[in-house]
Design a protein around this motif. Structure first.
Motif: not given
Length: 753
Positions: A281-287, A241-263
């Protein structure tokens, strides 16, 4: 990567009990261990070893159906899936691997109990966070990878955890080697991660930016807090869990948002799906492209490349973590709605592309998207029955050509139980349900559903629906032996299809009409109708339905006494259906080839083809579903071949056919001539210099020895790249090798000068 003791213990438990469950925390390597054990014990299960992946299945009611699909049973009957499983497995010695049972624990326990009670030779190897709770179940807790004894003791041998770290580090950082200088830091990292394989693999990715020492320092900082947390959760779970939290923390804010949405995706996804569902809502299609690349680089997303292009997926542990984040964000309902509507649109678009040059891509796309399509159907049904059956009707040819025929009918039946469905949607769904009932050998239900559909379509002027109702009604008439009535229905269907400019429906009706004319002895019209269907296909760049039209033409040409041309047509049809992965089309073509062989008194070939067909129709669940009225020719072929060979030789030849793998069987069926006796039989597994490899594995081993990549092998053999990869993995496992170079050396040793 080690695990010798664990493998020996699991094999011992399998010898003691018919149900063994591998338990342990997520990421400990339960699945990998199960697959390695299965590879070693494969010879003990002559009727097959099957992997059933349950991570993407969220509905326990579909568990038995999932097993039916995974075992390749294309059931056309109306029996319950558990009954189909029992009937298929009866008398067979088989090993089934149920992977990731924890979220379906009760359903898995009940189904396993039923199967073991009814099928005495069945063995099951399960993986789960906890045992299934079945009497006689042997449970084995998969340990983490072995570690050096303690930090103060100098290592005398490389532990499994350190070996894994080193192998992955070499892949991530070319030139990395384990040295006396970095060994201590590597061992400390492995200890901090408790030897958990997934945790090690995620940590190693950080070497792209950090040294081993820097990785150790940051890992220590991240995990220090865990020692103060509740002991109710195991340290290994806390670490992951800590390692996943760490991987999450190393992502940018938009990468975290995309990670959650792709799930929200149940299976894999492509870039288009990510753009359609996750943008806004925070992520442009081009991004999206840049963010996907970022998640791949951080080993959050896994990139796969196959015949359909590049796709991405989340490991199950990472997906579940993302779904937690999605729920906390408050976006879950909105993203699930976007996801559902995207797959509704995709289903409609795929249906529109089924007739034409994009057909193969379309059928493959339906198969690879199946987990997502199923989840989208569940979301549709939860909101409104009409949404569900509208989408299920669009997927009609997915249900027909896959191992999910019963599931497709179930979705339609459930939705049709709601009386509030719009008329045009209901009429179309009734017709689709009628066709699936025909394919399952249930003409009574089919007749009822088709009558309901016809009444609605006539009342509201739904001409396209009337075309398919007439077409399906013609098939019901053919089953009843009424060719004259069938011809009338098919002509009526043609009129409607032409009026609505539906070339797919037109060709389908022409194929059936050709066979109906043949049944009435009207050869001239049978040939002309089949050729008309082929011409329409050629005009649209269509291959799939042309293959069926060629089979219909070949059937009539054979009846006219031209076996050479008939065989040529049947083989060409077989090649196309093999390429498309359509078992029904392959079966009909093989039937015609068997009938031709018997007519030419090539009885050994006919008997072997009958053996091949026995396997194919058993897997399908019925003989020639939708074409049962042709079964009389099958019976005539059996009788004639048996007389020609004699009982004993007939049984031996049929058995030879049943022992052939699908690839070998199709290869032989496509030969213009049988190999001459002087040439000897093709190499078989066991008893020759190529043992223990099958003929297909031998062929692939030779291509590996020539230096070809998996992608080049796939292109050469016209198979999926993942299929080629699977064959290479099987070859490595069978021969006990770890590299392609070893395969090349082995081929050189076994090749005659």
């Amino acid at each position: 990567m080690g695990r010798r003791r664990e493998m020996a213990e699991v094999k011992r438990l399998l010898s003691l009990s018919r149900i063994v469950t591998l338990t342990g925390p997520g990421g400990v390597g339960k699945t990998r261990l199960a697959l390695r054990v299965a590879a070693e014990v494969r010879r003990a299960y002559p009727d097959g070893v099957w992997l059933v992946e349950l991570a993407e299945l969220d509905n326990p009611k579909l568990l038995a159906q999932e097993l039916v699909a995974a075992l390749g049973i294309q059931s056309r009957s109306a029996e319950r899936p558990d009954e189909v499983l029992i009937e298929h497995l009866a008398g067979k010695r088989t090993l089934v691997i149920l992977d990731n049972c924890e979220h379906l624990l009760q359903a898995c326990g009940m189904l396993v109990r039923t199967l073991l009670r009814s099928v005495p030779e069945l063995h099951i190897l399960a993986t789960s966070l906890q045992p299934l709770g079945i009497f006689s179940e042997q449970s084995y807790v998969v340990p983490t990878l072995s570690l050096p004894a303690n930090e103060s003791e100098q290592s005398t041998a490389t532990s499994d955890a350190v070996r894994l770290f080193t192998e992955r580090a070499e892949a991530v950082l070319p030139g990395f080697t384990l040295t006396d200088r970095n060994r201590e830091a590597v061992e400390r990292i492995c200890r901090r991660l408790d030897g958990l394989p997934l945790a090690i693999e995620l940590a190693v990715v950080r070497l792209r930016a950090l040294s081993v020492e820097q990785l150790l320092d940051r890992l220590d900082d991240r995990l220090r807090l865990l020692s103060m947390e509740s002991s109710a959760v195991t340290s290994r779970h806390q670490t992951l869990r800590a390692l996943l939290d760490w991987s999450y923390a190393l992502c940018t804010e938009k990468e975290r948002l995309l990670w959650a949405r792709i799930s929200v995706f149940t299976g894999s996804l492509d870039l288009e799906a990510a753009e359609e569902v996750c943008a806004g809502d925070g992520i442009d299609r081009a991004e999206i492209v840049k963010l996907v690349i970022g998640l791949v680089e951080k080993s959050v997303l896994i990139r796969d490349e196959g015949p359909g292009g590049v796709r991405f997926r989340l490991l199950e542990t990472i997906r579940r973590y993302g779904r937690e984040r999605l729920a906390v964000s408050g976006e879950r309902s909105a993203i699930e709605l976007e996801y559902r509507d995207y797959y509704r649109r995709l289903s409609r678009a795929l249906k529109a592309r089924l007739f034409g040059p994009e057909q193969m891509e379309t059928l493959n796309r339906m198969r690879v998207e199946y987990p997502n399509l199923r989840t989208a159907l569940e979301y549709c049904y939860a909101e409104r029955a009409g949404l569900c059956i509208d989408m299920a009707s669009d997927l009609l040819y997915h249900w027909v050509t896959s191992y999910h025929l019963g599931e497709g009918r179930d979705w339609l039946e459930q939705g049709l139980a709601d009386s509030g469905v719009r008329v045009e949607i209901r009429a179309r769904a009734l017709a689709a349900c009628g066709w699936l009932a025909i394919m399952q050998g249930d003409p009574e239900s089919a007749t009822k559903r088709l009558a309901e559909s016809r009444a609605l379509a006539e009342q509201f002027g739904l001409e396209q629906v009337l075309g398919y109702v007439a077409q399906y009604s013609g098939t019901v008439a053919m089953h009843a032996g009424d060719g004259e009535t069938a011809v009338g229905f098919y002509r009526d269907a043609l009129t409607h299809h032409r009026a609505t400019q539906d070339p797919l429906g037109e060709v389908l009706a022409l194929i059936r009409l050709s066979l109906a004319y043949s049944s009435l002895g009207d050869s001239e019209r049978a040939v002309a109708t089949a050729e008309e269907g082929m011409a329409i296909c050629d005009a649209h760049g269509e291959r799939w339905q042309k293959a069926y039209a060629m089979t219909a033409l070949g059937f009539e040409v054979w009846r006219q006494g031209d076996p050479r041309r008939a065989a040529s047509l049947a083989r060409e049809s077989l090649r196309t259906n093999r390429l498309l992965g359509d078992p029904l089309g392959m079966g009909i073509s093989l039937e015609v080839l068997a009938w031709i062989a018997a007519g030419e008194e090539d009885y050994a070939r006919a008997a072997e083809l009958l053996g091949v067909l026995g396997n194919l129709w058993e897997a399908t669940g019925a003989r020639m579903p939708g074409y049962e009225y042709l079964a009389v020719h099958h019976e005539e072929c059996v009788a004639r071949t048996r007389r020609g060979l004699g009982d004993e030789a007939f049984r031996a030849a049929v058995e030879r056919g049943t022992r052939l793998s699908e690839d070998d069987a199709l290869d032989q069926a496509l030969l213009e001539r049988r190999p001459s006796p002087a040439a000897g039989p093709p190499p078989k597994a066991g008893g020759d210099r190529w043992a223990p490899l099958t003929r297909r594995e031998t062929e692939i081993a030779r291509l590996v020895a020539r230096g070809m990549s998996n992608k080049e092998i796939a292109a050469s053999l016209v198979i999926a790249q993942r299929t080629a990869e699977g064959h290479v993995e099987h070859i490595l496992a069978k021969l006990g090798f770890t590299s392609r170079t070893q395969i090349a050396a082995w081929v050189a040793e076994h090749t005659s000068p």
